[in-house]
Design an enzyme around this catalytic site. Structure first.
Site, PDB file in Angstrom:
ATOM      1  N   GLY A   1       3.316 -10.133  -4.071  1.00  0.00           N
ATOM      2  CA  GLY A   1       3.920  -9.091  -3.247  1.00  0.00           C
ATOM      3  C   GLY A   1       5.406  -8.879  -3.410  1.00  0.00           C
TER       4      GLY A   1
ATOM      5  N   GLU B   1       1.145 -15.818  -6.826  1.00  0.00           N
ATOM      6  CA  GLU B   1       0.390 -14.742  -7.489  1.00  0.00           C
ATOM      7  C   GLU B   1       1.218 -13.478  -7.676  1.00  0.00           C
ATOM      8  OE1 GLU B   1      -2.731 -14.104  -4.648  1.00  0.00           O
ATOM      9  OE2 GLU B   1      -3.855 -15.882  -5.219  1.00  0.00           O
ATOM     10  N   PRO B   2       2.357 -13.564  -8.348  1.00  0.00           N
ATOM     11  CA  PRO B   2       3.151 -12.340  -8.533  1.00  0.00           C
ATOM     12  C   PRO B   2       2.477 -11.397  -9.530  1.00  0.00           C
ATOM     13  CG  PRO B   2       4.089 -14.107  -9.844  1.00  0.00           C
ATOM     14  CD  PRO B   2       2.942 -14.718  -9.060  1.00  0.00           C
TER      15      PRO B   2
ATOM     16  N   TYR C   1       1.472   7.152  -3.519  1.00  0.00           N
ATOM     17  CA  TYR C   1       2.322   6.422  -2.565  1.00  0.00           C
ATOM     18  C   TYR C   1       3.678   7.081  -2.353  1.00  0.00           C
ATOM     19  CZ  TYR C   1      -0.547   2.509  -4.515  1.00  0.00           C
ATOM     20  OH  TYR C   1      -1.538   1.698  -4.985  1.00  0.00           O
TER      21      TYR C   1
ATOM     22  N   CYS D   1      -4.057  20.402 -12.912  1.00  0.00           N
ATOM     23  CA  CYS D   1      -4.268  21.474 -11.943  1.00  0.00           C
ATOM     24  C   CYS D   1      -4.377  20.922 -10.536  1.00  0.00           C
ATOM     25  CB  CYS D   1      -5.538  22.240 -12.309  1.00  0.00           C
ATOM     26  SG  CYS D   1      -5.493  22.779 -14.007  1.00  0.00           S
ATOM     27  N   GLU D   2      -3.307  20.357 -10.013  1.00  0.00           N
ATOM     28  CA  GLU D   2      -3.217  19.831  -8.649  1.00  0.00           C
ATOM     29  C   GLU D   2      -1.751  19.922  -8.280  1.00  0.00           C
ATOM     30  OE1 GLU D   2      -5.263  17.574  -6.684  1.00  0.00           O
ATOM     31  OE2 GLU D   2      -6.934  17.243  -8.057  1.00  0.00           O
TER      32      GLU D   2
ATOM     33  N   TYR E   1       1.132  -1.293 -12.042  1.00  0.00           N
ATOM     34  CA  TYR E   1       0.300  -0.280 -11.386  1.00  0.00           C
ATOM     35  C   TYR E   1       0.512   1.088 -12.030  1.00  0.00           C
ATOM     36  CZ  TYR E   1      -0.083  -4.190  -8.210  1.00  0.00           C
ATOM     37  OH  TYR E   1      -0.301  -5.445  -7.708  1.00  0.00           O
TER      38      TYR E   1
HETATM   39  C1  LIG Z   1      -2.403  -7.391  -5.465  1.00  0.00           C
HETATM   40  C2  LIG Z   1      -2.405  -8.846  -5.206  1.00  0.00           C
HETATM   41  C3  LIG Z   1      -1.409  -9.659  -5.735  1.00  0.00           C
HETATM   42  C4  LIG Z   1      -0.238  -9.116  -6.520  1.00  0.00           C
HETATM   43  O1  LIG Z   1       0.546  -8.301  -5.723  1.00  0.00           O
HETATM   44  P1  LIG Z   1       1.957  -7.772  -6.280  1.00  0.00           P
HETATM   45  O2  LIG Z   1       2.493  -6.964  -5.177  1.00  0.00           O
HETATM   46  O3  LIG Z   1       1.684  -6.992  -7.491  1.00  0.00           O
HETATM   47  O4  LIG Z   1       2.782  -8.996  -6.567  1.00  0.00           O
HETATM   48  C5  LIG Z   1      -1.489 -11.015  -5.502  1.00  0.00           C
HETATM   49  N1  LIG Z   1      -2.506 -11.544  -4.797  1.00  0.00           N
HETATM   50  C6  LIG Z   1      -3.483 -10.798  -4.257  1.00  0.00           C
HETATM   51  C7  LIG Z   1      -4.563 -11.440  -3.477  1.00  0.00           C
HETATM   52  C8  LIG Z   1      -3.475  -9.415  -4.452  1.00  0.00           C
HETATM   53  O5  LIG Z   1      -4.445  -8.675  -3.911  1.00  0.00           O
END
Ligand SMILES: *Cc1c(COP(=O)(O)O)cnc(C)c1O
Length: 436
Positions: free
Chosen positions: A252, A286-287, A329, A357-358, A386
């Site tokens: 995140g 988990e980046p 977003y 076409c949007e 993303y």
């Molecule tokens: C999407 C996600 C991430 C990565 O999120 P980022 O914002 O890209 O760092 C890590 N863990 C889980 C469980 C996710 O769903």
């Protein structure tokens, strides 16, 4: 070493800079890449990816940790391999991502499986592969995993994803850590689910996990959530006798798109260290976005400049099917001309749009930028995360190719599909095939 003192943040490599009047990726002139791969195309810098992984890893030096790159941000094989070569694991959310991670050389014992909707087949494939852990998000999922593991004669290692009920203060579509959303087990219910995990056959409770949202630009929500998670884990260990080997702090971390500065990596790591103080296990991180966003651009060519009475539109050959973030977003991405603007060039306010076409097919709305002309190239920045992964073939536009640059050389790491390939998976129904 003092566990609480953050390391100085390593300088991150900025791969996309002007040189001799032209925007380059590492040492490569982007006009050369456009000529070779065509536009639109994604360009990733190997050096920028490497520098981010190393900085992130270094921020956690001295505490047992495993960096599981979240594949969903960018799952190109060349990107995953770059991280795998540096020792990364993978955070996956589907069988497809499991297969991509394994194909790119991520060892199964460094793979964690997240997601609220794992199917029994996905569980079986991941158990067969021997992944490190399943991040389980509901009691029903726990029961299904127990049944699948028992059927295969295996033991699944489980981390319960709890919802620490912390507002990440991010966009509603990417916040995940409050009681209002579908992710995780509410922390008040998680103690009972932990007990159930210990009772069910085929399961071993090995950790607790969280992930409170994406594009966080403040450390405070993390500090609150880490504290709650570790407190909960300690209670499970001391009062309920669970033996936890790992805490998974999720991903995140935000990057710098427009106004908000990126999250301070050193402060983030310091908050994690503080919360973990004395925790005997490994922390899993988990980046996703943070690892790849700044390492990629979307390269596009201006097709038309259309001057109306109210607005000027710069119409590109890149569209929302390539980069959907602005449409989905309201995301802001920098747009830079590949030809370096002349000093004193007067910015013009334009809408940068695609050909779809949007009306939502926008890349940048009301953007003041140096004037660009028909035929010129532009680079849409901070697009490595993303971006390509959310691409579609809407309007029957083939997925844009992906190129990786390293030290002055470049390679197409995903080719643009041909129109034959685009159509090939469609079939006529038997009654539509005319026989002579
Ligand atoms: C999407 C996600 C991430 C990565 O999120 P980022 O914002 O890209 O760092 C890590 N863990 C889980 C469980 C996710 O769903």
């Amino acid at each position: 070493m003092n566990e609480l003192s953050p390391l100085p943040a390593a300088a991150l490599f900025d791969a996309f800079t002007y040189k001799d009047g032209v925007l380059h990726a590492e040492g490569v002139d982007l006009t050369r890449i456009a000529d070779a791969a065509g536009t639109p195309c994604w360009v990733y810098s190997h050096g920028a990816l490497e520098s981010r992984y190393r900085a992130f890893d270094a921020a956690f030096a001295g505490i047992p940790h495993l960096v599981c790159y979240a594949l969903k941000a960018n799952s190109n094989q060349a990107v995953i391999r770059t991280f795998a070569d540096l020792g990364a694991g993978a955070d996956i959310v589907s069988e497809g991502e499991l297969r991509r991670a394994l194909a790119a050389g991520v060892p199964p014992e460094r793979i964690v499986f997240a997601g609220v909707g794992k199917t029994a087949i996905e569980m079986a494939v991941a158990l067969d592969a021997g992944i490190l852990q399943f991040n389980v998000e509901s009691e029903q999922e726990l029961e299904r995993l127990s049944a699948v593991a028992t059927g295969l004669g295996r033991t699944a290692s489980v981390a319960l994803r709890v919802n620490p009920d912390v507002d990440a203060g991010t966009h509603a579509k990417i916040t995940t850590g409050t009681a209002e959303n579908k992710f995780g087990i509410e922390i008040d219910q998680a103690r009972a689910v932990a007990r159930r995990t210990a009772e069910l056959p085929g399961l071993r409770l090995s950790g607790i996990a969280m992930h409170i949202g994406s594009q966080l630009t403040s450390v405070e929500p993390y500090r609150a959530a880490f504290g709650r998670l570790v407190g909960f884990a300690r209670m499970l260990m001391s009062e309920d006798g669970h033996k936890l080997e790992r805490l998974d702090f999720g991903g995140g971390l935000g990057v710098h798109y427009q106004h908000a500065p990126p999250v301070d990596l050193a402060a983030y790591a310091a908050a994690a260290r503080e919360a973990l103080a004395g925790f005997p296990g490994t922390v899993v991180l988990e980046p996703g976005r943070w690892m790849v966003a700044d390492a990629g651009i979307l390269l596009a060519r201006v097709q038309y400049v259309k001057r109306g009475s109210l607005k000027t539109f710069v119409i590109l050959d890149a569209a929302m099917n390539d980069l959907i973030r602005p449409a989905l977003y309201d995301a802001w991405h920098p747009v830079r001309p590949v030809a370096e603007p002349k000093p004193g060039a007067v910015p013009e306010t334009v809408d940068v749009v695609g050909p779809i076409c949007e009306s939502s097919d926008v890349i940048a709305v009301g953007r003041a930028m140096p004037p660009v002309a028909q035929g010129e190239l532009v680079a849409i920045g901070v697009a490595g995360a993303y971006g390509a992964v959310m691409g579609s073939t809407y309007n029957s536009r083939p997925l844009a190719p992906e190129v990786m640059v390293k030290d002055g050389a470049f390679s197409v790491v995903r080719a643009r599909p041909s129109y034959e390939e685009l159509i090939a998976s469609d079939r006529l129904a038997p009654w539509q095939i005319h026989r002579p």
